[in-house]
Write a protein that holds these residues in place. Sequence first.
Motif, mmCIF file in Angstrom:
data_model
loop_
_atom_site.group_PDB
_atom_site.id
_atom_site.type_symbol
_atom_site.label_atom_id
_atom_site.label_comp_id
_atom_site.label_asym_id
_atom_site.label_seq_id
_atom_site.Cartn_x
_atom_site.Cartn_y
_atom_site.Cartn_z
ATOM 1 N N LEU A 272 16.156 -18.936 7.548
ATOM 2 C CA LEU A 272 15.425 -18.880 8.816
ATOM 3 C C LEU A 272 13.983 -18.534 8.495
ATOM 4 N N GLN A 273 13.084 -19.419 8.849
ATOM 5 C CA GLN A 273 11.666 -19.195 8.550
ATOM 6 C C GLN A 273 11.122 -18.091 9.432
ATOM 7 N N GLY A 274 10.170 -17.350 8.900
ATOM 8 C CA GLY A 274 9.707 -16.110 9.521
ATOM 9 C C GLY A 274 9.088 -16.269 10.889
ATOM 10 N N TYR A 275 9.123 -15.180 11.623
ATOM 11 C CA TYR A 275 8.488 -15.189 12.932
ATOM 12 C C TYR A 275 7.683 -13.929 13.183
ATOM 13 N N MET A 276 7.942 -12.870 12.366
ATOM 14 C CA MET A 276 7.351 -11.592 12.718
ATOM 15 C C MET A 276 5.911 -11.466 12.233
ATOM 16 N N GLY A 277 5.501 -12.334 11.327
ATOM 17 C CA GLY A 277 4.141 -12.224 10.824
ATOM 18 C C GLY A 277 3.935 -10.932 10.072
ATOM 19 N N LEU A 278 4.749 -10.728 9.022
ATOM 20 C CA LEU A 278 4.695 -9.449 8.311
ATOM 21 C C LEU A 278 3.630 -9.450 7.232
ATOM 22 N N ARG A 279 2.450 -9.882 7.586
ATOM 23 C CA ARG A 279 1.389 -9.747 6.596
ATOM 24 C C ARG A 279 0.164 -9.108 7.238
ATOM 25 N N PRO A 280 0.324 -7.839 7.561
ATOM 26 C CA PRO A 280 -0.773 -7.146 8.229
ATOM 27 C C PRO A 280 -1.932 -6.896 7.267
ATOM 28 N N THR A 281 -3.038 -6.427 7.804
ATOM 29 C CA THR A 281 -4.225 -6.213 6.962
ATOM 30 C C THR A 281 -4.648 -4.750 6.974
ATOM 31 N N ASP A 282 -3.672 -3.877 7.171
ATOM 32 C CA ASP A 282 -3.963 -2.446 7.148
ATOM 33 C C ASP A 282 -4.285 -2.015 5.711
ATOM 34 N N PRO A 283 -4.867 -0.824 5.549
ATOM 35 C CA PRO A 283 -5.272 -0.372 4.202
ATOM 36 C C PRO A 283 -4.106 -0.347 3.210
ATOM 37 N N ASP A 284 -2.901 0.035 3.676
ATOM 38 C CA ASP A 284 -1.740 0.093 2.784
ATOM 39 C C ASP A 284 -1.421 -1.287 2.210
ATOM 40 N N THR A 285 -1.435 -2.283 3.081
ATOM 41 C CA THR A 285 -1.122 -3.632 2.636
ATOM 42 C C THR A 285 -2.188 -4.132 1.669
ATOM 43 N N LEU A 286 -3.434 -3.835 1.994
ATOM 44 C CA LEU A 286 -4.522 -4.299 1.126
ATOM 45 C C LEU A 286 -4.416 -3.650 -0.253
ATOM 46 N N GLU A 287 -4.045 -2.373 -0.261
ATOM 47 C CA GLU A 287 -3.860 -1.654 -1.516
ATOM 48 C C GLU A 287 -2.728 -2.307 -2.326
ATOM 49 N N TYR A 288 -1.645 -2.610 -1.622
ATOM 50 C CA TYR A 288 -0.492 -3.248 -2.248
ATOM 51 C C TYR A 288 -0.883 -4.612 -2.829
ATOM 52 N N GLU A 289 -1.657 -5.362 -2.074
ATOM 53 C CA GLU A 289 -2.056 -6.684 -2.547
ATOM 54 C C GLU A 289 -2.923 -6.578 -3.800
ATOM 55 N N LYS A 290 -3.674 -5.488 -3.867
ATOM 56 C CA LYS A 290 -4.487 -5.259 -5.061
ATOM 57 C C LYS A 290 -3.591 -5.053 -6.285
ATOM 58 N N VAL A 291 -2.559 -4.225 -6.091
ATOM 59 C CA VAL A 291 -1.606 -3.974 -7.187
ATOM 60 C C VAL A 291 -0.922 -5.284 -7.593
ATOM 61 N N MET A 292 -0.577 -6.070 -6.606
ATOM 62 C CA MET A 292 0.082 -7.350 -6.880
ATOM 63 C C MET A 292 -0.819 -8.253 -7.717
ATOM 64 N N ARG A 293 -2.092 -8.316 -7.347
ATOM 65 C CA ARG A 293 -3.024 -9.198 -8.073
ATOM 66 C C ARG A 293 -3.186 -8.745 -9.517
ATOM 67 N N LYS A 294 -3.097 -7.415 -9.698
ATOM 68 C CA LYS A 294 -3.218 -6.891 -11.059
ATOM 69 C C LYS A 294 -2.052 -7.384 -11.922
ATOM 70 N N LYS A 348 9.896 -2.299 -7.210
ATOM 71 C CA LYS A 348 9.395 -1.529 -8.355
ATOM 72 C C LYS A 348 7.904 -1.792 -8.555
ATOM 73 N N GLY A 349 7.168 -0.714 -8.624
ATOM 74 C CA GLY A 349 5.731 -0.822 -8.870
ATOM 75 C C GLY A 349 4.890 -0.916 -7.617
ATOM 76 N N ALA A 350 5.534 -0.977 -6.443
ATOM 77 C CA ALA A 350 4.759 -1.084 -5.201
ATOM 78 C C ALA A 350 4.448 0.301 -4.665
ATOM 79 N N PRO A 351 3.320 0.449 -3.950
ATOM 80 C CA PRO A 351 2.988 1.757 -3.375
ATOM 81 C C PRO A 351 4.064 2.219 -2.386
ATOM 82 N N GLU A 352 4.170 3.523 -2.256
ATOM 83 C CA GLU A 352 5.174 4.136 -1.386
ATOM 84 C C GLU A 352 5.124 3.572 0.048
ATOM 85 N N ALA A 353 3.913 3.286 0.518
ATOM 86 C CA ALA A 353 3.767 2.825 1.905
ATOM 87 C C ALA A 353 4.559 1.544 2.159
ATOM 88 N N ILE A 354 4.701 0.722 1.138
ATOM 89 C CA ILE A 354 5.428 -0.543 1.307
ATOM 90 C C ILE A 354 6.917 -0.258 1.439
#
Lengths: 436, 177
Positions: A272-294, A348-354
């Motif tokens: 089932l393709q998503g509907y909730m739009g779980l890609r917010p742009t709050d500081p926690d998510t941005l921090e997480y995306e930084k870790v991911m890019r690393k 594993k490796g993701a910030p606690e907020a995630i």
Amino acid sequence: MPRKKNGGLAGLVEPDRVHRSVYADPAIFEREMDHIFHKTWIYAGHESQVPKPGDYYTVQIGRQPMIMVRNKDRSISVLYNRCPHRGAMLCGDRHGNAGKAFICSYHGWQFETDGQVRSIPLPQGYEGTRFSTDNPDCNIKRAARVGSYRGFVFVSLAEDGETLEEFLGDAKVAFDDMCDRAPKGEVEVVPTCFRVVQKSNWKIFLENQLDALHPSITHESAGRAAQIVEKDIAKRSGKAPLDYHYLSAFTTPLSKWDQVQTVNYPNGHCILQGYMGLRPTDPDTLEYEKVMRKHYGKDRTEEILSVNIHHVLLYPGLSVQSPLQQLRAVRPLSVDRTLTEIWHFRLKGAPEAIYRRALGYYNLVNSPATMVNADDLENFWKCHQGLASDGGDWVSFHRNAGQDDDDEGVIKSRFGTSEAPMRNQFRAWSDMMAGA
Amino acid sequence: MAKEKTKTKKKATAKTNGVDTQREVEQFLYRQAEILDAKQWADFIDLFTADGHYWMPATPDQTTGEGVPSIFYEDRDLMTVRMTRVGHPHAWSQAPAWGTSHLVSNVVIEQDDKKKGEIVARSRFHMMEFRRDASRHFAGTYRHHLRRTSDGLRIRQQRVDMVNGEGVYDYVLQIWV
Ligand code: FES
Ligand SMILES: [Fe+2]
């Protein structure tokens, strides 16, 4: 009683409707155990449930009580929870650590964790009999096949059949999506399992998992209540926590639900393709995306985070919500009782907020005090009551029948509320039940 | 009445726990039980301080509700969602109506900090629920962290550990235990 007796299947499944006896006839349920749950790949658990040698978890596969256990060499065995001597169950606890060996509480036979018999008290008593320790019948019986995909362990009780990878097919995206979202590419179970019984046939739950027609009706009360408080919090302090959105999303109007899409595979799996739009742009998510890019680099991170899945159903026994790191395993208990075991994972490796985000969903939607499933379970019970009655013989799956796209056997619904997943599940069901 | 009160108070100061506090807390717990059985959800929420939490841990070894799975971990806002849901005309699972009976007992005052106005009380509860011709039983320990306010005692945190909390749930818990 159902019209068809003794588990006879002819004429029960039509392309756009099924006879109610497939839900209500105990003989058909028994056949499902033999032909589906004792043959195909069934989820046993996650490797991280048994981190240390000797750690075990018991699990029901079809009608079989099994033990998933970690061996000294780090491999995992899945054994029948039965002593080969006189048949006593070996592990009476749901989980624990067996130490070096399983010891039967009845006459003290001991077994290696991989099932191999280790010692028998007064072994001379077996001299001259055909039951000596080199007889494989002295070992704990092992599951015919055990497979693991990215840490998720499945078993098949049949010697032959498709491999785990073949079985998973494209639906393995459920595990790829979940694990890839971890900067370290792995997830770890949180060792709490919520267990809730549904007083209904197991198939009713599977159908509901992909039923985009029901949430805004069934969960109206939870959705509205959360929406009211969410707005109130926003007024008070700017923005309500994401938790409220998990519930208020149920107020999404039906027309919107019709825009999601289901992708249905011949063996019953469905995405089932998503509907909730779980890609917010709050500081926690941005921090997480930084870790991911690393860990992954920019392009790969984009690729991972743009996977748009809400739910993957692995027929017949597992429902995975990869972006929220949770899954529900379905254990049919009887024709009208089904146990669901609900787990969630840490990336594993993701910030606690995630993790907290997944935890919020686990607590609110999947706990035994859920305000959401409260109304689902009520519906499941009602469905089963209705289907066990003589008030009608057929269950309708006509919605958008004939309007799905067939892409070489993969059925893609054009509408979110199409009953394509139900039709497709019965396509798989018929195939499996017809098998020898 | 008043006389008796001062008398007991005096006697109690010699010991660690005031009999007054004991009675006061017992009365508070009985009232909370009654509120639940009477389904006065707004009154239930009002028993909590503005920062109060109702918490039912997933496992007995947990020491905080933060960052761990819980059966309930609700502040007043989440409690309000729960209350509003069961009051919604389309809260389908509210039909049939159901009822509960709570018993609270074995009340032990663990801490009574007169200066801070904070009390910790442990008690045992038993709840019987009747719904659709079936009974369920939940029992265990409450631990109330109470605060003295101008409105009387209020709950900063109520921890609920059920002996059958890790068991299989035959249907869900719709409201607080
Ligand atoms: S039944 Fe297990 S040792 Fe006898
Ligand atoms: Fe639902």
